[in-house]
Design a protein around this motif. Structure first.
Motif, mmCIF file in Angstrom:
data_model
loop_
_atom_site.group_PDB
_atom_site.id
_atom_site.type_symbol
_atom_site.label_atom_id
_atom_site.label_comp_id
_atom_site.label_asym_id
_atom_site.label_seq_id
_atom_site.Cartn_x
_atom_site.Cartn_y
_atom_site.Cartn_z
ATOM 1 N N ALA A 29 -1.443 0.711 9.699
ATOM 2 C CA ALA A 29 -0.888 0.377 8.387
ATOM 3 C C ALA A 29 0.629 0.556 8.396
ATOM 4 O O ALA A 29 1.136 1.527 8.963
ATOM 5 C CB ALA A 29 -1.518 1.258 7.312
ATOM 6 N N PRO A 30 1.348 -0.366 7.751
ATOM 7 C CA PRO A 30 2.804 -0.185 7.634
ATOM 8 C C PRO A 30 3.118 1.067 6.803
ATOM 9 O O PRO A 30 2.286 1.524 6.015
ATOM 10 C CB PRO A 30 3.264 -1.444 6.891
ATOM 11 C CG PRO A 30 2.137 -2.412 6.995
ATOM 12 C CD PRO A 30 0.891 -1.609 7.146
ATOM 13 N N VAL A 31 4.307 1.582 6.944
ATOM 14 C CA VAL A 31 4.735 2.763 6.194
ATOM 15 C C VAL A 31 4.556 2.504 4.693
ATOM 16 O O VAL A 31 4.913 1.449 4.181
ATOM 17 C CB VAL A 31 6.212 3.105 6.510
ATOM 18 C CG1 VAL A 31 6.717 4.233 5.618
ATOM 19 C CG2 VAL A 31 6.365 3.474 7.970
ATOM 20 N N GLY A 32 3.949 3.466 3.997
ATOM 21 C CA GLY A 32 3.735 3.353 2.557
ATOM 22 C C GLY A 32 2.417 2.710 2.177
ATOM 23 O O GLY A 32 2.094 2.622 0.999
ATOM 24 N N PHE A 33 1.646 2.258 3.151
ATOM 25 C CA PHE A 33 0.354 1.627 2.899
ATOM 26 C C PHE A 33 -0.751 2.443 3.549
ATOM 27 O O PHE A 33 -0.518 3.181 4.502
ATOM 28 C CB PHE A 33 0.312 0.203 3.472
ATOM 29 C CG PHE A 33 1.123 -0.784 2.689
ATOM 30 C CD1 PHE A 33 0.535 -1.576 1.719
ATOM 31 C CD2 PHE A 33 2.487 -0.916 2.919
ATOM 32 C CE1 PHE A 33 1.282 -2.483 0.993
ATOM 33 C CE2 PHE A 33 3.246 -1.818 2.195
ATOM 34 C CZ PHE A 33 2.641 -2.605 1.229
ATOM 35 N N GLU A 34 -1.978 2.271 3.043
ATOM 36 C CA GLU A 34 -3.157 2.904 3.620
ATOM 37 C C GLU A 34 -4.249 1.864 3.775
ATOM 38 O O GLU A 34 -4.270 0.864 3.047
ATOM 39 C CB GLU A 34 -3.675 4.010 2.686
ATOM 40 C CG GLU A 34 -2.720 5.155 2.492
ATOM 41 C CD GLU A 34 -3.257 6.180 1.510
ATOM 42 O OE1 GLU A 34 -4.445 6.549 1.637
ATOM 43 O OE2 GLU A 34 -2.501 6.598 0.627
ATOM 44 N N LEU A 35 -5.157 2.115 4.702
ATOM 45 C CA LEU A 35 -6.315 1.241 4.861
ATOM 46 C C LEU A 35 -7.304 1.521 3.734
ATOM 47 O O LEU A 35 -7.522 2.669 3.355
ATOM 48 C CB LEU A 35 -6.968 1.477 6.218
ATOM 49 C CG LEU A 35 -6.142 0.976 7.405
ATOM 50 C CD1 LEU A 35 -6.627 1.610 8.691
ATOM 51 C CD2 LEU A 35 -6.198 -0.532 7.486
ATOM 52 N N THR A 36 -7.907 0.473 3.212
ATOM 53 C CA THR A 36 -8.832 0.595 2.093
ATOM 54 C C THR A 36 -10.235 0.969 2.576
ATOM 55 O O THR A 36 -10.452 1.209 3.762
ATOM 56 C CB THR A 36 -8.853 -0.717 1.273
ATOM 57 O OG1 THR A 36 -9.533 -0.487 0.043
ATOM 58 C CG2 THR A 36 -9.523 -1.840 2.035
ATOM 59 N N LEU A 37 -11.184 0.986 1.667
ATOM 60 C CA LEU A 37 -12.570 1.329 1.978
ATOM 61 C C LEU A 37 -13.156 0.342 2.992
ATOM 62 O O LEU A 37 -12.847 -0.843 2.968
ATOM 63 C CB LEU A 37 -13.409 1.328 0.709
ATOM 64 C CG LEU A 37 -12.949 2.297 -0.387
ATOM 65 C CD1 LEU A 37 -13.761 2.081 -1.655
ATOM 66 C CD2 LEU A 37 -13.044 3.721 0.096
#
Length: 188
Positions: A29-37
């Protein structure tokens, strides 16, 4: 890592010229993002990456096969909050001049199922915030300090009006999208 690539401007990626074998894909994930469910919907429309590791489960490709179902969804945390104030003229609107913030008011965050998922207290200026939230639907409840009542609800425009129900002290639900900050949930 066998191959490394980056998604294009539309978020698409592909690994081509693979020999028949078992493969898995890892997403960063790019900085500031997270992987979803992971694996919530149909295989062609859901996120396949484990939110912790970033890896999909292995898939086995046979000769000539194209498997376009290994996707990853990303999101950013959201936030909401704002202000609790003394509505000196009982008009339901933050007018300034003598309408100061109310410190030490207990504020509760509720999820879409009306389950309390967070509690905070207003600061010395009457401000509060709930941060680091996953996108979703929330409402906010305000605990009345002794001797106080809620002012009129939804008289003005956000963010200058009072939002909680005058009987329950809870706001109408708001839905936060990825990365959103909603600073309009106030109480007079």
């Amino acid at each position: 890592a066998l191959n490394v690539t980056t998604t294009d401007v539309n978020g698409a990626y592909a690994f081509t010229n693979l020999v028949p074998y078992s493969y898995f894909v890892g997403f960063t994930a790019p900085v500031g993002f997270e992987l979803t469910l992971q694996d919530v919907g149909s295989d062609t429309a859901d996120s396949d990456a484990d939110p912790v590791t970033g890896f999909t489960v292995p898939v086995t490709l046979i000769s000539g096969e194209n498997n376009p179902t290994l996707d990853a969804g990303l999101f950013q945390r959201a936030s909401l909050g704002d202000f609790v104030w003394l509505d000196a003229n009982y008009n339901g609107i933050q007018d300034g001049g003598g309408e100061t913030g109310m410190p030490d008011v207990v504020v509760t965050l509720f999820d879409a199922g009306n389950i309390a998922v967070g509690v905070t207290t207003t600061d010395v200026n009457g401000a509060y915030a709930f941060t680091n939230l996953v996108p979703g639907t929330y409402s906010v409840g305000f605990a009345l300090p002794t001797g106080f009542e809620f002012t009129q609800r939804d008289i003005g425009s956000d963010p200058a009006d009072s939002d909680p129900d005058t009987g329950t002290g809870v706001t109408a639900p708001v839905t936060l999208i990825s990365g959103e900050n909603n600073p309009t949930l106030d109480a007079g």
